[in-house]
Design a protein around this motif. Structure first.
Motif, PDB file in Angstrom:
ATOM      1  N   ASN A  20      41.662 -51.932  -6.002  1.00  0.00           N
ATOM      2  CA  ASN A  20      41.631 -53.137  -6.820  1.00  0.00           C
ATOM      3  C   ASN A  20      41.693 -54.336  -5.868  1.00  0.00           C
ATOM      4  O   ASN A  20      42.748 -54.640  -5.296  1.00  0.00           O
ATOM      5  CB  ASN A  20      42.831 -53.122  -7.785  1.00  0.00           C
ATOM      6  N   LEU A  21      40.553 -54.990  -5.708  1.00  0.00           N
ATOM      7  CA  LEU A  21      40.487 -56.070  -4.709  1.00  0.00           C
ATOM      8  C   LEU A  21      41.385 -57.247  -5.082  1.00  0.00           C
ATOM      9  O   LEU A  21      41.784 -58.019  -4.213  1.00  0.00           O
ATOM     10  CB  LEU A  21      39.039 -56.538  -4.516  1.00  0.00           C
ATOM     11  N   ASP A  22      41.745 -57.366  -6.373  1.00  0.00           N
ATOM     12  CA  ASP A  22      42.626 -58.468  -6.778  1.00  0.00           C
ATOM     13  C   ASP A  22      44.020 -58.331  -6.180  1.00  0.00           C
ATOM     14  O   ASP A  22      44.746 -59.308  -6.064  1.00  0.00           O
ATOM     15  CB  ASP A  22      42.775 -58.517  -8.308  1.00  0.00           C
ATOM     16  N   VAL A  23      44.409 -57.102  -5.914  1.00  0.00           N
ATOM     17  CA  VAL A  23      45.759 -56.921  -5.358  1.00  0.00           C
ATOM     18  C   VAL A  23      45.680 -56.323  -3.942  1.00  0.00           C
ATOM     19  O   VAL A  23      46.592 -55.648  -3.496  1.00  0.00           O
ATOM     20  CB  VAL A  23      46.653 -56.039  -6.276  1.00  0.00           C
ATOM     21  N   LEU A  24      44.592 -56.644  -3.267  1.00  0.00           N
ATOM     22  CA  LEU A  24      44.399 -56.064  -1.940  1.00  0.00           C
ATOM     23  C   LEU A  24      45.525 -56.469  -0.989  1.00  0.00           C
ATOM     24  O   LEU A  24      46.059 -55.644  -0.232  1.00  0.00           O
ATOM     25  CB  LEU A  24      43.036 -56.522  -1.376  1.00  0.00           C
ATOM     26  N   ALA A  25      45.927 -57.743  -1.031  1.00  0.00           N
ATOM     27  CA  ALA A  25      46.958 -58.203  -0.096  1.00  0.00           C
ATOM     28  C   ALA A  25      48.284 -57.483  -0.344  1.00  0.00           C
ATOM     29  O   ALA A  25      48.985 -57.114   0.606  1.00  0.00           O
ATOM     30  CB  ALA A  25      47.136 -59.714  -0.220  1.00  0.00           C
ATOM     31  N   GLN A  26      48.624 -57.263  -1.626  1.00  0.00           N
ATOM     32  CA  GLN A  26      49.865 -56.546  -1.922  1.00  0.00           C
ATOM     33  C   GLN A  26      49.819 -55.147  -1.327  1.00  0.00           C
ATOM     34  O   GLN A  26      50.766 -54.669  -0.724  1.00  0.00           O
ATOM     35  CB  GLN A  26      50.091 -56.394  -3.432  1.00  0.00           C
ATOM     36  N   SER A  27      48.652 -54.480  -1.549  1.00  0.00           N
ATOM     37  CA  SER A  27      48.564 -53.099  -1.071  1.00  0.00           C
ATOM     38  C   SER A  27      48.590 -53.059   0.460  1.00  0.00           C
ATOM     39  O   SER A  27      49.076 -52.109   1.050  1.00  0.00           O
ATOM     40  CB  SER A  27      47.315 -52.416  -1.620  1.00  0.00           C
ATOM     41  N   GLU A  28      48.108 -54.107   1.099  1.00  0.00           N
ATOM     42  CA  GLU A  28      48.173 -54.136   2.570  1.00  0.00           C
ATOM     43  C   GLU A  28      49.624 -54.146   3.054  1.00  0.00           C
ATOM     44  O   GLU A  28      49.942 -53.583   4.104  1.00  0.00           O
ATOM     45  CB  GLU A  28      47.454 -55.383   3.102  1.00  0.00           C
ATOM     46  N   SER A  29      50.503 -54.796   2.277  1.00  0.00           N
ATOM     47  CA  SER A  29      51.929 -54.789   2.642  1.00  0.00           C
ATOM     48  C   SER A  29      52.537 -53.419   2.369  1.00  0.00           C
ATOM     49  O   SER A  29      53.245 -52.857   3.209  1.00  0.00           O
ATOM     50  CB  SER A  29      52.697 -55.848   1.844  1.00  0.00           C
ATOM     51  N   VAL A  30      52.252 -52.888   1.170  1.00  0.00           N
ATOM     52  CA  VAL A  30      52.819 -51.595   0.793  1.00  0.00           C
ATOM     53  C   VAL A  30      52.382 -50.503   1.779  1.00  0.00           C
ATOM     54  O   VAL A  30      53.158 -49.628   2.150  1.00  0.00           O
ATOM     55  CB  VAL A  30      52.379 -51.251  -0.656  1.00  0.00           C
ATOM     56  N   PHE A  31      51.129 -50.579   2.238  1.00  0.00           N
ATOM     57  CA  PHE A  31      50.585 -49.551   3.137  1.00  0.00           C
ATOM     58  C   PHE A  31      50.739 -49.913   4.619  1.00  0.00           C
ATOM     59  O   PHE A  31      50.082 -49.315   5.474  1.00  0.00           O
ATOM     60  CB  PHE A  31      49.108 -49.300   2.810  1.00  0.00           C
ATOM     61  N   ALA A  32      51.571 -50.895   4.901  1.00  0.00           N
ATOM     62  CA  ALA A  32      51.751 -51.284   6.314  1.00  0.00           C
ATOM     63  C   ALA A  32      52.427 -50.152   7.082  1.00  0.00           C
ATOM     64  O   ALA A  32      53.289 -49.448   6.559  1.00  0.00           O
ATOM     65  CB  ALA A  32      52.595 -52.547   6.390  1.00  0.00           C
ATOM     66  N   LEU A  33      52.015 -49.997   8.319  1.00  0.00           N
ATOM     67  CA  LEU A  33      52.650 -49.019   9.202  1.00  0.00           C
ATOM     68  C   LEU A  33      53.264 -49.770  10.364  1.00  0.00           C
ATOM     69  O   LEU A  33      52.690 -50.744  10.858  1.00  0.00           O
ATOM     70  CB  LEU A  33      51.620 -48.022   9.728  1.00  0.00           C
ATOM     71  N   SER A  34      54.411 -49.314  10.806  1.00  0.00           N
ATOM     72  CA  SER A  34      55.088 -50.034  11.869  1.00  0.00           C
ATOM     73  C   SER A  34      56.113 -49.121  12.521  1.00  0.00           C
ATOM     74  O   SER A  34      56.532 -48.119  11.941  1.00  0.00           O
ATOM     75  CB  SER A  34      55.791 -51.254  11.250  1.00  0.00           C
ATOM     76  N   ASN A  35      56.495 -49.483  13.719  1.00  0.00           N
ATOM     77  CA  ASN A  35      57.643 -48.807  14.326  1.00  0.00           C
ATOM     78  C   ASN A  35      58.686 -49.822  14.775  1.00  0.00           C
ATOM     79  O   ASN A  35      59.598 -49.498  15.518  1.00  0.00           O
ATOM     80  CB  ASN A  35      57.190 -47.912  15.493  1.00  0.00           C
ATOM     81  N   GLY A  36      58.525 -51.049  14.325  1.00  0.00           N
ATOM     82  CA  GLY A  36      59.466 -52.104  14.704  1.00  0.00           C
ATOM     83  C   GLY A  36      58.983 -52.863  15.925  1.00  0.00           C
ATOM     84  O   GLY A  36      59.399 -53.989  16.172  1.00  0.00           O
ATOM     85  N   HIS A  37      58.070 -52.271  16.682  1.00  0.00           N
ATOM     86  CA  HIS A  37      57.493 -52.929  17.859  1.00  0.00           C
ATOM     87  C   HIS A  37      56.054 -53.347  17.545  1.00  0.00           C
ATOM     88  O   HIS A  37      55.657 -54.482  17.744  1.00  0.00           O
ATOM     89  CB  HIS A  37      57.540 -51.967  19.044  1.00  0.00           C
ATOM     90  N   VAL A  38      55.301 -52.386  17.002  1.00  0.00           N
ATOM     91  CA  VAL A  38      53.925 -52.655  16.578  1.00  0.00           C
ATOM     92  C   VAL A  38      53.890 -52.592  15.050  1.00  0.00           C
ATOM     93  O   VAL A  38      54.487 -51.689  14.462  1.00  0.00           O
ATOM     94  CB  VAL A  38      52.959 -51.562  17.104  1.00  0.00           C
ATOM     95  N   GLY A  39      53.220 -53.535  14.416  1.00  0.00           N
ATOM     96  CA  GLY A  39      53.062 -53.481  12.959  1.00  0.00           C
ATOM     97  C   GLY A  39      51.612 -53.698  12.577  1.00  0.00           C
ATOM     98  O   GLY A  39      50.993 -54.671  13.000  1.00  0.00           O
ATOM     99  N   TRP A  40      51.086 -52.775  11.815  1.00  0.00           N
ATOM    100  CA  TRP A  40      49.709 -52.902  11.311  1.00  0.00           C
ATOM    101  C   TRP A  40      49.768 -52.984   9.800  1.00  0.00           C
ATOM    102  O   TRP A  40      50.256 -52.051   9.149  1.00  0.00           O
ATOM    103  CB  TRP A  40      48.877 -51.658  11.684  1.00  0.00           C
ATOM    104  N   ARG A  41      49.265 -54.082   9.243  1.00  0.00           N
ATOM    105  CA  ARG A  41      49.151 -54.110   7.793  1.00  0.00           C
ATOM    106  C   ARG A  41      48.118 -53.074   7.349  1.00  0.00           C
ATOM    107  O   ARG A  41      47.281 -52.663   8.137  1.00  0.00           O
ATOM    108  CB  ARG A  41      48.727 -55.509   7.318  1.00  0.00           C
ATOM    109  N   GLY A  42      48.177 -52.745   6.050  1.00  0.00           N
ATOM    110  CA  GLY A  42      47.248 -51.717   5.559  1.00  0.00           C
ATOM    111  C   GLY A  42      45.865 -52.277   5.298  1.00  0.00           C
ATOM    112  O   GLY A  42      45.290 -52.030   4.241  1.00  0.00           O
TER     113      GLY A  42
END
Ligand code: BGC
Length: 780
Positions: A20-42
Motif C-alpha cells: 500500500n503505497l499510501d503507508v509506504l513510509a510507515q512500513s519502512e519504519s516497521v521493516f527497518a533493520l538495524s544493529n544499533g550501529h548501522v540502520g537501514w529503513r525498509g
C-alpha cells in the motif's frame, strides 16, 4: 476489533501481504533493520518509490545553527541532526528495457515479512511490466547483529514464462534527494547533500565511496562486494563517480533460470581516522564478512537471535496481537541497542530521522530496564556512552552555575541540542534516569569493573548536580525549585515529586557507591562531608502533599491550579500542544504524560497501596497521553491499583503504537521507548516486577483476557523464568545458584532443581478511574 491492520497477526513475524503505497513510509519504519550501529529503513530494493529513504550510522550527524528570536544566556547554539548516509541497499532492475518500478505495470503479488527469529526482511513479488513481461523477484536483507559494520542483501530474479533480458544495478548512493521537510530552513539546508565526496572506487565486483560531512567533520566510508550467480553469458561491469558506485549485471534468463546477486555492504565512520584508514577499515570488514558470505551471516544472525529469545522472550496466552507486538517490540529494542557500542540510542533507534535522531531520557528510563534483564551487555555500552559525554555535561553544568554534570535533554554526541529550555535544560530529571539505570545495571549484573570505571563517577557527578540545584529551607527541608518534570504540560515548577524522589535515590546511591569504593571516591574528590551532605539532602527531600485531598502533588501547588476544560476540548484538538499555547497548558491541571504516576512505578516503595489507589484516581482524569511514553507507565500503575482491564487496554496502546500507527507518525521512525514499554507493561504491570534494594519482587496478577504470561530474566548470572496463570505463578531458576525473590511481599528462595509454585491473590478493588473525554485507551 482493530480495523485496517496492515500486517497479519502471527507469533514470530510481521507480514504485509499487499503493498500500500499510501503507508509506504510507515512500513519502512516497521521493516527497518538495524544493529544499533548501522540502520537501514525498509525501503524497497529498487530505491523508488519511497516514503523516506534512510540509511543511518549511529552517531553520524551534521551540525546546524539553532535559531532564536531573542538571545539569552546559556542557549545552545549548535544543533545536531542525524543524516542519511550512503545507501547500500539499492538494487535496481531493468526488465527487458523497462525499469522494475511498482508504480507502473501490474503488481500481481507483493509480500514482505520481517522474520523475528531469523532477523531478516524478506520480500517476494511478481510483477508484469507495462510491455507484458512477467518476473518474480525475491530479496532477503539483514543488518548483522554479529558483524556490526555489515549489512547484506540476497537478490534473485526469474522470468515467469518467457525468455527475459534483465539488468541488475547494485549501487552505493550518497546524497539521495529527500522529501521536503517543514522544519527550520537552516537545518534543512545543512541536510541537503550533507556529504562531500572524498573518494570513489569501482573495480570488478567491489565498490567504495568515502565522504565527509561539512561541519561536523565526520568521515563516512561504505563499501560493497558481490557474488553473482547466473546462467552462462551473465556479465558484469562496474563504474563510479562522486556520489554513485555501481555494479551492473546483465543476463538473459530462460524460464526456470535465475539471476542471483549477493551483496555485502560494510560501513564505517570516524571523526579522526584518515581517508586511507577508513577505506581500509571497510575493506577489512568486507573481507571478514566474505569468509562466510551471505549464508554465514544468515546463520550467525539466527544463532544470535536464538540466544536472545532464550533470554528475553515473553509468552502471552490469550491475545495473539499482543503476543506478536511484544516480540516485535523486543526485536526492535534489541536492534536499537545491540551493537550501539558507546553511541547514543536515539528515541527512534536507527529507524527514521524523527526527533532529528536525538537521544532523550527515553534510553535510560524506558529502554535500558528491558535490556538490563535481557541483554545486559548492551546496557553497559549505553551507559559507557553517557559516561563518555561527562565532559560536555560538566561544562553545561558549570555554564548553568551548577556543580557536577548536567546531561542534555536531547543530543547525538553529548551536548545540549534543545532550543526550548523550559522543556529541555529544565528537565533535569534526565540525570536521575541515568543514575537509576546505573544502579539497576550494577545491582542486576554485579559488574564491578563497570561500576569502578564508569558507574561511580556517573552517580557522583549527578549527585553533585542535585545537591547544587536544590537547597535546604529554614526548616531544613530540601527543595528542588524551578524544574520541569516528565509532564511537559507543566514547566519550571517547584518540587516536582518525581524529580525529587528520583534525585533522592540518586543522592543515596552516590553516597553508597562511594562507601563501597572509597579509593574511587577519593580520586573523584568526594570526602565524608560531601557524601554526608548528599544523605542530608536525601533525608530532607521535600515531597508536596495535599492533605485535604489525600494525594501527592505532581509539584508544589499543582492541585490548586484550575482544571483544564476537558469537556470543551474537541477530539481533533489533541495533541494539545499543537492547538493551545504552552502558556495556558502550564497554568492548568492537565498532564501530558505519566509524571506523578511514573513516580509510583520508579519509586514504588515510597507509596503505600492506599496512596497508589488515590493518586491514580486523581491523576487519571487529568492525563491526556499526548506522549507515547505514557501508556506503558499507566499500565504498570493501573495493574498495581487493581485496575487490570484498564492496564490491559494501556498495554495494547503501548504495544500497537507502531504496528497500528496510533500517533500517525510512525513514518518518521519507531517509538522505541513505547516498544520497550510493552515489555514493561507486561513484566512490571501484570508480573509486578519491582526492584526492592537488591531483591527482585513480583506481584503477578492477570487481566481476564490473558490466560498466561511467561517471561525470562537475567539476574546476577542466573536465568529466572516466571510463568503466571490466572491463579498460580511458577518461578523456575533455569541456571545459577539459588536466588531469593519476593512474591506478593513474601520471601521465596528458588533453586534450579525445584520450581516454586505460589497462589496469585485477588487484586485490590477500587472504583474504575476515568480518563479525560475522548482520551480513554481503546478497549481490547
Ligand atoms: C516526551 C518526552 C520524550 C520525547 C522523546 C516527548 O513527546 O514528552 O518525554 O522524551 O517525546 O520521545
Amino acid at each position: 476489533m482493530i480495523s485496517d491492520r496492515s500486517y497479519t497477526v502471527e507469533p514470530w513475524c510481521v507480514r504485509e501481504t499487499a503493498l500500500n503505497l499510501d503507508v509506504l513510509a510507515q512500513s519502512e519504519s516497521v521493516f527497518a533493520l538495524s544493529n544499533g550501529h548501522v540502520g537501514w529503513r525498509g525501503n524497497l530494493d529498487e530505491g523508488e518509490p519511497h516514503g523516506l529513504p534512510g540509511s543511518y550510522l549511529g552517531g553520524v550527524h551534521e551540525l546546524h545553527p539553532l535559531p532564536y528570536a531573542e538571545a539569552g544566556y546559556g542557549y545552545p547554539e549548535s544543533g545536531q541532526t542525524v543524516i542519511n548516509v550512503t545507501n547500500g541497499k539499492v538494487l535496481r532492475l531493468l526488465v527487458d528495457d523497462e525499469p522494475f518500478d511498482l508504480r507502473y505495470g501490474r503488481l500481481v503479488s507483493h509480500e514482505r515479512t520481517l522474520d523475528l527469529r531469523r532477523g531478516v526482511l524478506e520480500r517476494v513479488c511478481e510483477w508484469i511490466s507495462p510491455a507484458g513481461t512477467a518476473i518474480r523477484v525475491r530479496s532477503t536483507r539483514l543488518v548483522s547483529l554479529t558483524q556490526r559494520a555489515i549489512a547484506a542483501v540476497s537478490y534473485e530474479v526469474e522470468p515467469v514464462e518467457a525468455r527475459t533480458r534483465v539488468v541488475i544495478q547494485s549501487e552505493l548512493v550518497t546524497n539521495e534527494q529527500l522529501p521536503e521537510t517543514k522544519g527550520d530552513p537552516r537545518a534543512a539546508k545543512a541536510l541537503q547533500s550533507p556529504l562531500e565526496p572524498e573518494e570513489d572506487f569501482a573495480v570488478g565486483r567491489r565498490l567504495r565511496l568515502v565522504h565527509r560531512t561539512r561541519r561536523s567533520g565526520l568521515r563516512v566510508a561504505v563499501a560493497a562486494d558481490h557474488v553473482v550467480e547466473g546462467p552462462e553469458g551473465t556479465s558484469t561491469s562496474s563504474e563510479s563517480n562522486e556520489d554513485v558506485a555501481r555494479l551492473t549485471v546483465t543476463s538473459v534468463l530462460e524460464p526456470g533460470e535465475r539471476l542471483r546477486v549477493e551483496k555485502l555492504v560494510a560501513h564505517g565512520w570516524s571523526g579522526t581516522r584518515s581517508k586511507p584508514a577508513m577505506s581500509d577499515q571497510v575493506e577489512a570488514a568486507l573481507a571478514a564478512a566474505s569468509v562466510g558470505g551471505w549464508a554465514g551471516l544468515a546463520e550467525e544472525q539466527r544463532e544470535t537471535l536464538d540466544d536472545f529469545w532464550s533470554r528475553a522472550d515473553v509468552e502471552v496466552g490469550g491475545d495473539e496481537e499482543i503476543q506478536q507486538a511484544v516480540r516485535f517490540a523486543l526485536f526492535h529494542v534489541l536492534q536499537a541497542g545491540a551493537r550501539a557500542e558507546q553511541r547514543a540510542i536515539p528515541a527512534k533507534g536507527l529507524t527514521g530521522s524523527g526527533y532529528d535522531g536525538h537521544a532523550f531520557w527515553d534510553t535510560e528510563a524506558f529502554v535500558l530496564p528491558l535490556l538490563t534483564y535481557t541483554a545486559p551487555e548492551s546496557v553497559a555500552e549505553a551507559l559507557r556512552w553517557r559516561h563518555s559525554t561527562l565532559d560536555a555535561a560538566r561544562e553545561r553544568s558549570a555554564q548553568l552555575g551548577l556543580r557536577g554534570a548536567a546531561f542534555p535533554w536531547r543530543t547525538i554526541e553529548g551536548s545540549e541540542c534543545s532550543a526550548y529550555w523550559p522543556a529541555g535544560t529544565a528537565a533535569f530529571h534526565v540525570n536521575a534516569a541515568v543514575a537509576d539505570a546505573v544502579v539497576r545495571y550494577t545491582a542486576s549484573t554485579g559488574d564491578e569493573q563497570f561500576e569502578r570505571e564508569a558507574g561511580v563517577e556517573l552517580l557522583v557527578e549527578t549527585a553533585r548536580l542535585w545537591r547544587s540545584l536544590g537547597h535546604h529551607d529554614h526548616r531544613g527541608d530540601f527543595h528542588i525549585d524551578g524544574v520541569t518534570g516528565p509532564d511537559e504540560y507543566s514547566a519550571i515548577a517547584d518540587d516536582n515529586t518525581y524529580t525529587n524522589l528520583m534525585a533522592r535515590q540518586n543522592l543515596l546511591a552516590a553516597a553508597e557507591a562511594c562507601e563501597r569504593h572509597p579509593d574511587r571516591a577519593a580520586q573523584l574528590g568526594v570526602d565524608d562531608e560531601e557524601s554526608a551532605a548528599w544523605r542530608d539532602a536525601a533525608d530532607a527531600m521535600y515531597v508536596p502533599y495535599n492533605r485535604e485531598l489525600g494525594v501527592h502533588e505532581q509539584h508544589e501547588g499543582f492541585t490548586r491550579h484550575q482544571r483544564w476544560d476537558f469537556a470543551g476540548t474537541r477530539p481533533d484538538q489533541y495533541p494539545l500542544m499543537l492547538h493551545f499555547p504552552y502558556f495556558d497548558l502550564y497554568r492548568k491541571q492537565v498532564v501530558k504524560q505519566a509524571d506523578l504516576v511514573l513516580a509510583m512505578y520508579t519509586c514504588a516503595g515510597f507509596f503505600d497501596e492506599e496512596h497508589v489507589a488515590r493518586n491514580f484516581a486523581y491523576y487519571e482524569p487529568l492525563t491526556v497521553r499526548d506522549s507515547s511514553l505514557s501508556a506503558c507507565v499507566q499500565a504498570v500503575v493501573a495493574a498495581r491499583a487493581g485496575h487490570l482491564e484498564l492496564a490491559y487496554d494501556y498495554t495494547g496502546e503501548a504495544a500497537l503504537m507502531d504496528l497500528e500507527d496510533l500517533e500517525h507518525n510512525t513514518r518518521d521512525g519507531l517509538h522505541i521507548a513505547s516498544l520497550a514499554g510493552t515489555w514493561t507493561a507486561l513484566v512490571a504491570g501484570f508480573g509486578g516486577l519491582r526492584r526492592e534494594g537488591d531483591v527482585l519482587s513480583f506481584a503477578p496478577c492477570l487481566p481476564e483476557r490473558l490466560s498466561r504470561l511467561a517471561f525470562n530474566l537475567q539476574l546476577l548470572g542466573r536465568r529466572l523464568r516466571v510463568e503466571i496463570g490466572p491463579d498460580k505463578a511458577t518461578y523456575t531458576l533455569l541456571s545459577g545458584p539459588p536466588l531469593t525473590i519476593r512474591h506478593h511481599g513474601t520471601q521465596v528462595t528458588v533453586r534450579t532443581e525445584s520450581p516454586v509454585l505460589r497462589t496469585v491473590p485477588q487484586p485490590p478493588a477500587h472504583p474504575a478511574p476515568e480518563q479525560p473525554p475522548h482520551r480513554s485507551p481503546i478497549r481490547r
